[in-house]
Design an enzyme around this catalytic site. Structure first.
Site, PDB file in Angstrom:
ATOM      1  N   GLN A   1      -1.918   2.848   9.867  1.00  0.00           N
ATOM      2  CA  GLN A   1      -0.895   2.710   9.924  1.00  0.00           C
ATOM      3  C   GLN A   1       1.044   3.539  10.025  1.00  0.00           C
ATOM      4  OE1 GLN A   1      -3.657   3.146   7.935  1.00  0.00           O
ATOM      5  NE2 GLN A   1      -3.757   2.640   5.373  1.00  0.00           N
TER       6      GLN A   1
ATOM      7  N   ARG B   1       1.160  -1.398  -0.348  1.00  0.00           N
ATOM      8  CA  ARG B   1       0.307   0.585  -0.031  1.00  0.00           C
ATOM      9  C   ARG B   1       1.063   1.008   0.279  1.00  0.00           C
ATOM     10  NH1 ARG B   1       2.673   2.169   3.486  1.00  0.00           N
ATOM     11  NH2 ARG B   1       1.211   3.531   3.813  1.00  0.00           N
ATOM     12  N   GLY B   2       0.102   2.622  -0.171  1.00  0.00           N
ATOM     13  CA  GLY B   2       1.490   3.222  -0.136  1.00  0.00           C
ATOM     14  C   GLY B   2       1.552   4.097  -1.911  1.00  0.00           C
ATOM     15  N   ALA B   3       0.906   5.700  -2.386  1.00  0.00           N
ATOM     16  CA  ALA B   3       0.683   5.272  -3.681  1.00  0.00           C
ATOM     17  C   ALA B   3       2.152   5.106  -4.651  1.00  0.00           C
ATOM     18  CB  ALA B   3       0.462   6.718  -3.792  1.00  0.00           C
TER      19      ALA B   3
ATOM     20  N   ARG C   1      -8.022  -0.433  -6.919  1.00  0.00           N
ATOM     21  CA  ARG C   1      -7.450   0.528  -5.634  1.00  0.00           C
ATOM     22  C   ARG C   1      -8.279   1.925  -6.463  1.00  0.00           C
ATOM     23  NH1 ARG C   1      -4.352   1.294  -0.853  1.00  0.00           N
ATOM     24  NH2 ARG C   1      -6.147   2.433   0.128  1.00  0.00           N
TER      25      ARG C   1
ATOM     26  N   ASP D   1      -1.862  10.977  -2.278  1.00  0.00           N
ATOM     27  CA  ASP D   1      -2.099   9.708  -3.350  1.00  0.00           C
ATOM     28  C   ASP D   1      -2.143  10.466  -4.207  1.00  0.00           C
ATOM     29  OD1 ASP D   1      -2.982   7.874  -0.434  1.00  0.00           O
ATOM     30  OD2 ASP D   1      -2.872   6.447  -1.246  1.00  0.00           O
TER      31      ASP D   1
HETATM   32  O1  MRU Z   1      -4.210   3.310   2.865  1.00  0.00           O
HETATM   33  P1  MRU Z   1      -3.646   3.606   2.273  1.00  0.00           P
HETATM   34  O2  MRU Z   1      -2.053   2.926   3.228  1.00  0.00           O
HETATM   35  O3  MRU Z   1      -2.637   2.911   0.844  1.00  0.00           O
HETATM   36  O4  MRU Z   1      -3.020   4.641   2.160  1.00  0.00           O
HETATM   37  C1  MRU Z   1      -1.392   5.392   2.441  1.00  0.00           C
HETATM   38  C2  MRU Z   1      -1.130   6.768   2.212  1.00  0.00           C
HETATM   39  O5  MRU Z   1      -2.762   7.801   2.415  1.00  0.00           O
HETATM   40  C3  MRU Z   1      -0.353   7.508   1.998  1.00  0.00           C
HETATM   41  O6  MRU Z   1      -0.441   8.830   3.027  1.00  0.00           O
HETATM   42  C4  MRU Z   1      -0.077   8.098   0.652  1.00  0.00           C
HETATM   43  O7  MRU Z   1      -0.045   6.894   0.013  1.00  0.00           O
HETATM   44  C5  MRU Z   1       1.787   8.733   0.348  1.00  0.00           C
HETATM   45  S1  MRU Z   1       2.995   7.602   0.823  1.00  0.00           S
HETATM   46  C6  MRU Z   1       4.153   7.831  -0.021  1.00  0.00           C
END
Ligand code: MRU
Length: 345
Positions: A195, A45-47, A88, A236
């Site tokens: 997270q 996860r994470g963009a 997603r 994101d």
């Molecule tokens: O739902 P997630 O854990 O994928 O959400 C992640 C976030 O909101 C992060 O802040 C974002 O993706 C930036 S990661 C470098």
């Protein structure tokens, strides 16, 4: 530092982020469908990490296609990509990674299919390597905004785990520490999926960077007590006008920061910009399972049958954002001009 994602023996290996910090377990994805499931279930996860996973997934998908004719190959690849793109909705990096791989496939239409598959594997690796380089660039730009002794509040996990390595918001913190600055981090736990508590605190402790875990509801208190000098978060998707979609709760932190005159910085690579959207109103906000709200660690917290609202992201309007730290430089308002310039458009 443990690798978030890499190619190992023809598979895409990821650390399972649903099991951290209790267990360090790796998952090997053998197919593009495996990668789609890993993204959907938050193993990764994470963009930016989602963008890298998508590119690697497309390479696995390409490898599984038989036949020697380009048109047949490309139409099968497109079908697989369309399914992967649905895993997603909010992080634009998913579509970005897929589109970049499709462009490379189209450009290689005159190659033998075996060579095109090799080219796609190579491109996925390049995307992974470029992500780490982008994070380091963001780190060196971003650390100029952080002073020695600063207390930095962050939300969610925008660290090495959310990227191919080094991180965006946590990359800025790492670069500040590497520049010899003493930094204390306050990490919001980030309900509902935690997270912050599970991943940010683990990552920073692994690197010996001082971090204190707080619940999301404590952020205002610590700002009022002047124990927060600066906020740095990831993103994101960022619209052309600088509106920022990030983990649910980010908007609340941004309002608190504005109220206390605390700079609110967003660190995100150019691949997180979506200049096709005029404002953040158009960014799709993912709704995940209600269980993420009613339970913690599979333990039920709410009465059976409780009705739940469960957006996973929110949108912070541009007027609350002090600056956006990208891998090409720092954008300040008016973002509609500065982001376009940094993106080279
Ligand atoms: O739902 P997630 O854990 O994928 O959400 C992640 C976030 O909101 C992060 O802040 C974002 O993706 C930036 S990661 C470098």
């Amino acid at each position: 530092m443990i690798k978030t994602i890499e190619f190992v023996d023809g598979a895409v290996r990821m650390i399972d982020q649903t099991r951290l910090p209790m267990e360090k377990v790796f998952v090997d994805c053998q197919t593009i469908e495996d990668v789609g499931r890993a993204i959907k279930t938050m193993i990764i996860r994470g963009a930016p990490a989602i963008g890298v996973a998508a590119a690697m997934g497309v390479s696995l998908g390409a490898d599984a296609i038989s036949g020697e004719d380009f048109d047949g190959f490309f139409s099968q690849l497109e079908k697989q990509c369309d399914a992967l793109a649905k895993s997603r909705p909010t992080a634009v990096n998913l579509a970005w990674g897929i589109e970049r791989m499709k462009r490379v496939a189209r450009a290689g239409k005159d190659l033998a299919i075996a060579d095109l598959k090799k080219r796609l594997r190579e491109e996925a690796q390049i995307i992974c390597d470029e992500d780490i380089a982008a994070n380091k660039a963001m780190g060196s730009f971003g650390q100029t905004l952080i002073a020695d002794g600063n207390n930095v509040l962050t939300h969610c996990n925008a660290g090495a785990l959310a990227t191919a390595g080094f991180g965006t918001a946590l990359g800025v913190i790492r670069a500040s520490v590497n520049a010899g600055k003493k930094i204390n981090v306050l990490a919001n736990e980030t309900r509902p999926f935690l997270q912050g508590a599970r991943l940010t605190v683990w990552e920073l402790m692994e690197d010996n960077i001082p971090v204190k875990l707080i619940t999301d509801s404590m952020a205002g208190h610590f700002m009022q007590k002047k124990q927060v000098d600066v906020v740095v978060v990831g993103a994101d998707r960022i619209a052309a006008n600088g509106d920022v979609a990030n983990k649910i709760g980010t908007y609340m932190v941004a309002i608190l920061a504005k109220n206390h005159n605390i700079p609110f910085y967003v660190a995100a690579p150019i691949s997180t910009l979506d200049l096709s959207l005029a404002t953040g109103e158009e960014i799709p906000i993912e709704e995940r399972s209600a269980d993420e709200v009613t339970t913690i660690n599979n333990k039920r917290m709410a009465p059976e049958g409780a009705k739940v609202a469960h957006p996973a992201f929110d949108m912070t309007p541009n007027h609350l954002v002090t600056a956006i730290i990208t891998d090409k430089g720092i954008a300040r308002p008016p973002f509609v001009e500065t982001l376009k310039k940094l993106a080279g458009e």
